[in-house]
Design a protein around this motif. Structure first.
Motif, mmCIF file in Angstrom:
data_model
loop_
_atom_site.group_PDB
_atom_site.id
_atom_site.type_symbol
_atom_site.label_atom_id
_atom_site.label_comp_id
_atom_site.label_asym_id
_atom_site.label_seq_id
_atom_site.Cartn_x
_atom_site.Cartn_y
_atom_site.Cartn_z
ATOM 1 N N ALA A 76 38.294 46.554 59.867
ATOM 2 C CA ALA A 76 37.777 47.574 58.949
ATOM 3 C C ALA A 76 37.809 47.097 57.501
ATOM 4 C CB ALA A 76 38.583 48.865 59.093
ATOM 5 N N LEU A 77 38.689 46.119 57.196
ATOM 6 C CA LEU A 77 38.813 45.608 55.831
ATOM 7 C C LEU A 77 38.085 44.276 55.634
ATOM 8 C CD1 LEU A 77 42.558 46.525 55.293
ATOM 9 C CD2 LEU A 77 40.601 47.531 54.109
ATOM 10 N N GLN A 78 37.398 43.838 56.656
ATOM 11 C CA GLN A 78 36.665 42.571 56.558
ATOM 12 C C GLN A 78 35.655 42.635 55.410
ATOM 13 O OE1 GLN A 78 37.375 39.945 58.590
ATOM 14 N NE2 GLN A 78 35.956 38.641 57.464
ATOM 15 N N GLY A 79 35.711 41.644 54.528
ATOM 16 C CA GLY A 79 34.770 41.593 53.407
ATOM 17 C C GLY A 79 35.098 42.552 52.277
ATOM 18 N N ARG A 80 36.245 43.225 52.326
ATOM 19 C CA ARG A 80 36.590 44.209 51.298
ATOM 20 C C ARG A 80 37.569 43.662 50.264
ATOM 21 N NH1 ARG A 80 33.017 47.941 51.110
ATOM 22 N NH2 ARG A 80 34.499 49.444 50.212
ATOM 23 N N ALA A 81 37.970 42.402 50.364
ATOM 24 C CA ALA A 81 38.941 41.842 49.421
ATOM 25 C C ALA A 81 38.300 41.632 48.055
ATOM 26 C CB ALA A 81 39.506 40.536 49.952
ATOM 27 N N ILE A 82 38.959 42.154 47.018
ATOM 28 C CA ILE A 82 38.528 41.917 45.641
ATOM 29 C C ILE A 82 38.996 40.546 45.180
ATOM 30 C CG2 ILE A 82 38.809 42.659 43.239
ATOM 31 C CD1 ILE A 82 39.227 45.518 44.324
ATOM 32 N N ALA A 83 40.259 40.231 45.501
ATOM 33 C CA ALA A 83 40.881 38.995 45.037
ATOM 34 C C ALA A 83 42.065 38.692 45.937
ATOM 35 C CB ALA A 83 41.326 39.141 43.581
ATOM 36 N N TRP A 84 42.633 37.497 45.725
ATOM 37 C CA TRP A 84 43.771 37.048 46.537
ATOM 38 C C TRP A 84 44.893 36.585 45.627
ATOM 39 C CZ3 TRP A 84 43.119 37.147 51.955
ATOM 40 C CH2 TRP A 84 41.812 37.452 52.363
ATOM 41 N N LEU A 85 46.122 37.015 45.944
ATOM 42 C CA LEU A 85 47.315 36.615 45.212
ATOM 43 C C LEU A 85 48.126 35.637 46.039
ATOM 44 C CD1 LEU A 85 48.548 40.091 43.879
ATOM 45 C CD2 LEU A 85 46.953 38.497 42.790
ATOM 46 N N ALA A 86 49.068 34.958 45.377
ATOM 47 C CA ALA A 86 49.903 33.989 46.081
ATOM 48 C C ALA A 86 51.199 34.597 46.598
ATOM 49 C CB ALA A 86 50.218 32.814 45.157
ATOM 50 N N ASP A 87 51.631 35.708 45.988
ATOM 51 C CA ASP A 87 52.967 36.240 46.274
ATOM 52 C C ASP A 87 52.862 37.679 46.771
ATOM 53 O OD1 ASP A 87 55.580 37.144 46.281
ATOM 54 O OD2 ASP A 87 56.101 36.283 44.334
ATOM 55 N N PRO A 88 53.359 37.964 47.979
ATOM 56 C CA PRO A 88 53.291 39.337 48.479
ATOM 57 C C PRO A 88 54.105 40.319 47.639
ATOM 58 C CG PRO A 88 54.642 37.973 49.931
ATOM 59 C CD PRO A 88 53.973 37.045 48.972
ATOM 60 N N ILE A 89 55.119 39.835 46.925
ATOM 61 C CA ILE A 89 55.917 40.724 46.065
ATOM 62 C C ILE A 89 55.100 41.117 44.833
ATOM 63 C CG2 ILE A 89 58.083 41.023 44.846
ATOM 64 C CD1 ILE A 89 58.201 40.712 47.959
ATOM 65 N N ASP A 90 54.301 40.188 44.298
ATOM 66 C CA ASP A 90 53.389 40.553 43.208
ATOM 67 C C ASP A 90 52.427 41.649 43.662
ATOM 68 O OD1 ASP A 90 54.476 38.792 41.405
ATOM 69 O OD2 ASP A 90 52.971 37.226 41.717
ATOM 70 N N ALA A 91 51.941 41.526 44.893
ATOM 71 C CA ALA A 91 51.029 42.546 45.417
ATOM 72 C C ALA A 91 51.746 43.884 45.555
ATOM 73 C CB ALA A 91 50.464 42.106 46.763
ATOM 74 N N LEU A 92 53.005 43.863 46.018
ATOM 75 C CA LEU A 92 53.766 45.100 46.145
ATOM 76 C C LEU A 92 53.962 45.759 44.784
ATOM 77 C CD1 LEU A 92 55.472 47.064 47.870
ATOM 78 C CD2 LEU A 92 57.444 45.619 47.364
ATOM 79 N N VAL A 93 54.307 44.971 43.760
ATOM 80 C CA VAL A 93 54.463 45.513 42.404
ATOM 81 C C VAL A 93 53.161 46.168 41.950
ATOM 82 C CG1 VAL A 93 54.838 44.890 39.985
ATOM 83 C CG2 VAL A 93 56.295 43.910 41.759
ATOM 84 N N LEU A 94 52.047 45.508 42.224
ATOM 85 C CA LEU A 94 50.742 46.054 41.854
ATOM 86 C C LEU A 94 50.482 47.381 42.569
ATOM 87 C CD1 LEU A 94 48.419 45.163 40.025
ATOM 88 C CD2 LEU A 94 47.377 44.053 41.996
ATOM 89 N N HIS A 95 50.842 47.457 43.843
ATOM 90 C CA HIS A 95 50.675 48.701 44.599
ATOM 91 C C HIS A 95 51.535 49.818 44.004
ATOM 92 C CE1 HIS A 95 48.617 47.500 48.569
ATOM 93 N NE2 HIS A 95 48.463 46.498 47.727
#
Length: 329
Positions: free
Chosen positions: A134-153
């Motif tokens: 369902a999320l195929q092709g929906r990525a805006i960008a990619w990060l290197a660190d899952p913790i950075d992504a969690l902070v962003l969330h």
């Protein structure tokens, strides 16, 4: 003044601590922003608010005293004491395409989000083929660190220095768009409940992660809430302000707060007084945002800006709070 989640008690202006020492012109920028989408009670005042954006401190102060009445905000049980925390916009490095260690996606909302409530949990998004499809092709960008992504969330928006496929770089904003409708659970609280850490600040969490990298997915999945983003340009004047808050206007560092809208309507000027380990804050702010953890009559999240310094302040800020709503007479 009755609000669904709080009690407002009229008081004299002299009750507001630090009233004579605040640089009101800094707050006026945030107030002019609120006048882009003013609450009904403030519509008639906004032309004068805009004119006074170039007024003297004396003129601004006289306007407050003449046109507004301060109300001490209390819980329904009469308590005026509450909690102040902080939030900010992280600045992160990102890639438009995955690879070279950049494997953590930031997604736009999927097309069928509204058809399934709640949508897939964070763990299901990471592991279920149907969720990933369902999320195929929906990525805006990619990060290197899952913790950075969690902070962003958790923060709800951020600034990305993004590398495009042609190698060029530019700054963009990823702003809150939607969630999967699962409740927010603190990973710090999960670590404490599991007796894995005694220090649940971000430095404490990162120290635990460094020692337990194999348990990072388990920690992340303890928070089932997942945030979807939308990309926005970050140029010119937009770069001088924060993201748009729940009121629909851009946030001003140091002058915007997130509140419980059951206690304080969006667009309300608020006098804020807080003292604690981070220091003393006594100033005029605008209620322009909300958050899933911002619940209670005397509760505010203080927007500190963007970048590492703002993140350090926001991460340390957890101290007592009193609030006064300033409402048209």
């Amino acid at each position: 003044m009755a609000q669904p989640g709080s009690r407002w008690v009229p008081v004299a202006w002299q009750e507001l601590p630090g009233l004579d020492s605040d640089a009101l012109h800094e707050a006026w920028n945030a107030w002019v922003r609120s006048c882009e989408r003013p609450p009904p009670a403030f519509v008639a005042l906004c032309p004068q608010v805009r004119r006074l954006s170039i007024g003297t401190p004396q003129e601004q102060r006289a306007f407050l005293f003449e046109r507004l009445q301060p109300y001490r905000i209390e819980a329904t049980n009469g308590s005026p004491d509450g909690l102040l925390t902080g939030y900010y916009e992280p600045e992160l490095v990102a890639m438009r395409q995955p690879g070279n260690g950049y494997t953590v996606p930031l997604y736009r909302a999927p097309a069928g989000l509204a058809s399934r409530k709640p949508w897939y949990s964070r763990q299901q998004i990471d592991t279920l083929p149907e969720a990933q499809a369902a999320l195929q092709g929906r990525a805006i960008a990619w990060l290197a660190d899952p913790i950075d992504a969690l902070v962003l969330h958790i923060q709800g928006s951020g600034r990305l220095r993004i590398t495009e496929p042609d190698g060029s770089t530019r700054m963009v904003r990823v702003a809150f768009s939607a969630t999967n409708d699962h409740p927010y659970r603190s990973v710090g609280r999960w670590l404490l409940d599991q007796n894995l850490v005694r220090d649940a600040t971000w430095p404490g969490i990162k120290a635990w992660i460094a020692q337990n990298p194999q348990r990072v997915p388990e920690m992340l999945w303890s928070n089932p809430r997942y945030v979807f983003f939308k990309e926005e340009p970050l140029e010119g004047l937009d770069a001088e302000f924060g993201p748009r808050g729940a009121q629909g206007v851009a946030l001003t560092p140091g002058r915007s707060i997130a509140v419980d809208r059951q206690s304080i309507p969006y667009g309300t000027p608020v006098w804020m007084a807080s003292s604690g380990p981070t220091g003393q804050i006594q100033r005029l702010v605008l209620a322009q945002d909300t958050g899933s953890a911002i619940i209670g009559a005397v509760r505010a999240d203080y927007f500190t800006g963007w970048g590492q310094d703002a993140g350090d302040i926001a991460g340390r800020l957890k101290q007592g709070l009193r609030l006064w709503a300033l409402w048209p007479r």
